[in-house]
Design a protein around this motif. Structure first.
Motif: not given
Lengths: 342, 208, 598
Positions: B47, B50, B52, B54, B60-65, C445, C452, C521
């Motif tokens: 993470n 990435l 970020q 988002q 995927y719904p965002g960077c963490r996923p 980031a 986020f 999304i």
């Protein structure tokens, strides 16, 4: 009129890599002349034939690697390799021996690692060692010096090189060999018995070493390299020789002067150890690098199995150069001493 | 015992090896426990690489996923904003081969910032709901605006806008982001011939 | 005699100073048009306070500082503001930057100004304000606002004030001539600075290749506490950090300022400018610039009004432009090539160097690094340039930082000695910039990640709260229903209906996407997939449909708004968007037609 965009600095100093290499070539000349005087034209033939092979190999390698030979041949580094290996090889070596040595030096030791600047090992010494291990007989056949045997002429030298089977040259052990094989005679007796010895070391060898020393001093004066590595090497070699001299008994390793003027000592100190690509970079690193080579030369000469030791000592320390560099990083301006080392 | 071993050298060798194996195994095991280093969990490390944004371009719904998915074996080349550099960093971290960017998920683009043409905004709050980092300010029936410093340039707000008043402004070359480029490393190769020719022509000109 | 320490490395390039140092400083004259970049210093750009068409006087403030690290800009002659626009400035990129363009009227009429003959009557704060107001920014080349450097941090004691008169770069003689001709100004300026920072000692460092300057300064400083120190000529002894080490034997800590070790360094040009600003009240509107190089017929030093276009100055020096010409602002070691001669002379322009191709040949292609280590021997920061080059080539940014890339002062000594002509400094500059970019990106980031996550948390919390409210309502409704049931037993219809409605609503809410972002999304992905998978014709049709759909929605909304008497603004916006959407529909129609024909 177009204005150019060039990054600073806009001025440049006097040093250029091709010029440096040319100076090195020039500085070998006195030594070559002396060698030729004492041992005949063998060395010259080695060098000339070696240069031809070296240029061919370099061109081939550059073409294969997609680089412009016209540009890269100009740095003269291939010629330096050919000169150094040609000097180190025994005079009257057969053509294939020279060719194999040069090809290994240029292709294996240099271009396989990425060309000039990327080679971890000194190409000339790597080529020399490959030959020494592969062809020990041919590599230890050194010609007798003037005064101890006949000196072949130029024609004979060419014949020795290109039709080795038809050439019948005599060979003779070098002073370093004699000293190593000696286990019963006092040095004085050994000196008296063998015709190869001169005033301080071997006939021819002593003058060749002095000639290389002169060439090296000129390079030093031209600021082609710094004094640190050669001086450290000569100093540690003399020191060890001095400690173990024991007055010239049968177990003596030879006097410091004998070691300084024998074999490839001066050639090594000023033309091999100073090879910038494969040596340590920092000042302290160069001192350590040179001193270690000097010590190894003495140990291998006296205790090892091979006639001379510069090539092995240099290659072993080539391994160690990056390590030395890592531990001799200078302290950057404005940093504490401890920060620089990790 | 010793006699037995002396008579059966094979047995002696096998026993010695076993013994050595046991000793070194024990040392290694001890070292692993004693000198254990605690690192970030792999998902956190991924993470951190990435970008970020988002933006959801990876699917995927965002960077963490996506980071979690990569940790579970998803391909590392689905992040266009991270670009080739990001893929390389992921490849280094995970010790896998760096793949070229998967074009299906978009192309690497210049950095951008969303910009709302404020006189056209009708205050519908749709973009506010879409923004993954709460970078749009506004309320229902009030004009909205993008906080440029917070915007990641993900362009998720462009689609929902009913009146099409959001533009993506791409970063322009300017005095502020200009810097000397790295000298072209390939100029060690082919260009040299060209420059050679030029300089040769030049020197012959000068001679003439 | 003062003990002088050395610094590591350094080089001795050909000085080439005699060309320009022999003749006295000449005033260039007033050019017809002057250009004043709003940022001639390190820090934030100034803000214009004049308008186009306004007449301004010489020395009038035309842009005021923004923030602490900033200085004002003054008109250097009287005239009319012609434009406030982007103009090419002196920068290696050749990019334009906001400038104020002034047409001179030749009257050279001064704005009202007054100095203070006895500077000791002013408080240090007032002096500092005057220095800042005079727009003085480091004249040695970097352009750091002088007042910021001089503003002492409380608790920090300055023991040494250094006035830098080394001028170690080849070719440049601007400071040399200044010290020779205006030594008294330099010394007086140094005295004002000394009064301001109250150091233990004040030193003026001058290289020993400028005997006339040394003599002039010594004569001017006779009887004062200022010591003139002769230091050996070596490049880059004029670098601030190097000069500090030479004169004090101490090193400025990495990433720190000389003030951290009790030293403040100012250029002799700055000292003279301070003198002008305090004693005569004249802001910084001109400077001494060396124009030299074999491509100018009459090299020398010029007193130039700031804002003068470079070509005007070069022509005064008899410039003879040749083929493949370059014009360098600054010296041959650290200067940069200017992209356009329309660029103006600014506060940091200490030299314009116009060499011929034979004098400073363009660098030949780089050869392989042979690790000769000469770069490490000359590096004044004791770095390992060849290692840095290695890592820069491989873009190994961690290693570069470990090897202290950011302590590189870009003096160019390594490139100067490099026998293989490797543009080392360019490698370092590019790598530094890239590392700074990467740091900024990763900070951003990290920031985005936090936002986020905060948003995700907020959405979850809101959902939870909603859920709790719903549960409470349900409970209440059930309670009421029960009561009603118990109470009458007959009128259950409306309550039952309400419960039903609530249930339906709840179900709907649960079915609908809980997370708007996720929905967006999904939609975006859907759209992207659709676009990628369909043939151009279908795509065009889809676009048309979408546009039509939007148009319909917008029209409906417009009608609704009109009925409900919404604000005019909203209606106007809707109308504008309808117009645009109509256009879009036609465009899409056209595209569809084209696709169908194809």
């Amino acid at each position: 009129m177009g204005l150019l965009r060039i990054t600073s600095p806009h001025a440049h100093g006097p040093q250029h890599t091709p010029r440096v290499m040319q100076k090195v070539l020039l500085a070998t000349l006195p030594g070559i002349v002396v060698l030729t005087h004492f041992f005949g034209f063998g060395t010259v033939v080695n060098i000339l034939w070696g240069s031809v092979v070296a240029l061919l190999c370099e061109t081939l390698a550059l073409r294969l690697r997609g680089r412009s030979p016209g540009f890269y041949l100009r740095d003269c580094s291939a010629l330096v390799t050919a000169f150094l290996l040609g000097i180190a090889l025994p005079p009257y070596a057969p053509w294939w021996l020279v060719a194999v040595g040069i090809a290994s030096a240029i292709l294996l030791a240099k271009h396989l690692y990425g060309g000039l600047g990327y080679n971890p090992f000194n190409p000339a010494m790597a080529g020399y060692v490959i030959l020494l291990i592969s062809f020990p007989v041919q590599m230890t056949a050194w010609a007798p010096p003037r005064g101890a045997g006949d000196i072949p002429g130029l024609l004979q030298a060419l014949q020795a090189c290109f039709t080795p089977d038809a050439f019948d040259g005599s060979t003779m052990a070098t002073p370093l060999d004699l000293l190593k094989q000696n286990d019963s005679l006092l040095l004085q007796e050994l000196w008296a018995q063998s015709p190869q010895f001169g005033r301080w070391a071997g006939i021819g060898w002593e003058w060749a070493n002095l000639a290389f020393l002169a060439g090296g001093l000129w390079l030093l004066q031209q600021r082609v390299f710094s004094w640190h590595a050669p001086l450290a090497m000569l100093a540690s070699l003399s020191l060890l020789a001095g400690i173990f001299y024991d007055g010239g008994g049968s177990a003596s390793g030879g006097s410091p002067l004998f070691h300084l003027l024998s074999g490839a000592t001066m050639l090594g100190a000023f033309f091999i150890v100073t090879d910038p690509v494969t040596s340590a970079v920092s000042v302290r690193g160069r001192l350590i690098y040179g001193a270690m080579i000097g010590a190894l030369v003495y140990i291998i000469r006296v205790r090892g199995n091979y006639p001379d030791a510069v090539a092995f000592a240099v290659l072993i320390m080539n391994f160690a150069a990056p390590f030395i560099d890592h531990y001799t990083q200078p302290r950057t301006y404005g940093h504490q001493r401890s920060e620089g080392r990790e | 015992m010793f006699e037995l071993l002396a008579q059966h050298p094979l047995l002696a060798a096998v026993l010695t090896l076993l013994l050595l194996g046991a000793v070194f195994g024990a040392i290694l095991g001890f070292a692993a426990v004693r000198f254990e280093t605690e690192g970030d969990p792999i998902v956190e490390q991924i993470n951190a690489i990435l970008p970020q944004t988002q933006c959801g371009q990876c699917g995927y719904p965002g960077c963490r996923p996506y980071a979690e998915a990569i940790a579970n074996g998803e391909a590392i080349n689905k992040c266009p904003p991270g670009g080739e550099a990001g893929i390389q960093a992921l490849a280094d971290l995970l010790d896998v081969e760096a793949l070229p960017l998967d074009a299906e998920h978009g192309e690497e683009q210049r950095k951008a910032v969303a910009f709302i043409r404020e006189d056209e905004c009708i205050g519908c709050t749709k973009c506010i709901q879409a923004c993954p980092v709460d970078a749009i300010l506004g309320a229902a029936k009030q004009m909205h605006t993008v906080i440029a410093s917070e915007c990641t340039g993900c362009d998720l707000c462009v689609e929902p806008c009913p009146v099409d008043c959001i533009d993506m402004l791409y970063e322009q070359d300017s005095l502020h982001n200009w810097h000397w480029p790295l000298p072209d490393p390939t100029s060690h190769r082919v260009e040299i011939i060209a420059t050679d020719r030029q300089s040769a022509a030049r020197s012959s000109d000068e001679a003439a | 005699m003062r003990k002088i320490s050395g610094f590591h490395g350094g080089i001795h390039p050909a000085q080439n100073k005699a060309q320009s140092s022999q003749t006295p400083i000449v005033f260039t004259g007033i050019p017809p048009q002057l250009v004043f970049p709003l940022s001639q210093h390190i820090g934030s750009a100034a803000r214009p306070v004049v308008s186009v068409g306004q007449r301004v006087l010489k020395g009038q403030v035309i842009a005021e500082p923004v923030g602490f690290v900033s200085v004002p800009v003054h008109a250097s002659t009287s005239g009319t503001v012609r434009a406030i626009e982007e103009r090419v400035i002196a920068h290696p990129s050749g990019h334009a930057a906001p400038c104020i363009v002034l047409t001179s009227d030749g009257a050279d009429e001064w704005v009202e100004h007054s100095g203070v003959a006895d500077y000791r009557s002013l408080s240090p704060g007032a002096l500092l304000e005057r220095i800042r107001g005079a727009g003085i920014a480091g004249m040695g080349g970097a352009g750091f606002p002088a007042a910021v450097k001089l503003a002492l941090q409380p608790g920090k004691k300055i023991d040494t004030l250094i006035i830098n008169g080394t001028e170690c770069e080849p070719y440049i003689t601007a400071d040399d001539r200044l010290m020779r001709e205006r030594a008294a100004q330099v010394i007086q300026g140094a005295q004002i600075l000394a009064y301001l920072v109250a150091p233990g000692e004040t030193l003026v460092g001058v290289e020993d290749d400028k005997p006339e300057s040394l003599a002039a300064l010594r004569a001017a400083a006779a009887g004062s506490a200022i010591e003139i120190v002769e230091i050996p000529t070596k490049y880059p002894s004029g670098g601030e950090k190097q000069l500090v080490e030479i004169l004090t034997g101490r090193q400025v800590p990495s990433g720190g300022l000389p003030a951290d070790i009790g030293v403040i360094c100012q250029n002799v040009g700055t000292a003279a400018a301070v003198y002008q600003a305090i004693i005569h009240g004249r802001p910084l509107i001109s400077r001494i610039t060396t124009v030299t190089g074999a491509a100018v017929r009459a090299p020398g030093n010029f007193d130039v009004l700031l804002g003068t276009p470079m070509h005007f100055l070069l022509e005064r020096a008899g410039w003879d432009p040749g083929d493949r010409q370059r014009v360098i602002m600054g010296g041959p070691m650290m200067g940069f090539t200017v992209a356009s001669l329309e660029a103006p002379v600014v506060k940091t322009t200490n030299c314009l160097l116009a060499p011929t191709a034979t004098e400073l040949p363009t660098p030949p292609p780089a050869q392989a690094c042979i690790r000769c280590g000469m770069c490490a021997q000359v590096c004044p920061a004791s770095l390992l340039p060849q290692q840095l080059f290695w890592f820069a080539q491989g873009r190994e940014f961690d290693k570069l930082e470990q090897h202290n890339l950011f302590d590189c002062i870009e003096c160019g000594a390594c490139s100067w000695v490099c026998p293989s002509n490797i543009p080392l400094v360019q490698y370092y500059r590019a790598s530094k910039a890239e590392i700074v970019h990467l740091r900024r990106d990763s900070d951003k980031a990290e920031h985005s990640r936090l936002r986020f996550e905060a948003r995700q948390e907020r959405l979850a919390r809101e959902e939870q709260e909603k859920e709790a409210k719903r549960a409470a309502r349900r409970e209440a409704a059930q309670q009421r229903a029960k009561q009603a049931h118990e109470g009458s037993g007959t009128e259950e219809d409306p309550i039952q209906a309400a419960i039903e409605r609530a249930r339906a609503k709840q179900a709907e809410a649960q079915q609908g996407a809980p997370d708007a972002a996720q929905a967006a999304i999904e939609r975006a992905r859907q759209a992207r997939d659709d676009r990628a998978s369909e043939a151009p014709r279908d795509q065009a049709r889809l676009q048309l449909e979408k546009a039509q759909q939007r148009l319909r929605v917008a029209q409906a909304k417009l009608a609704e708004c009109r009925q409900s008497d919404a604000a005019d603004q909203v209606i106007e916006a809707l109308e504008a968007s309808i117009a645009r959407l109509t256009e879009k529909v036609t465009a899409a129609q056209r595209q569809l037609d084209a696709a169908q024909e194809a």
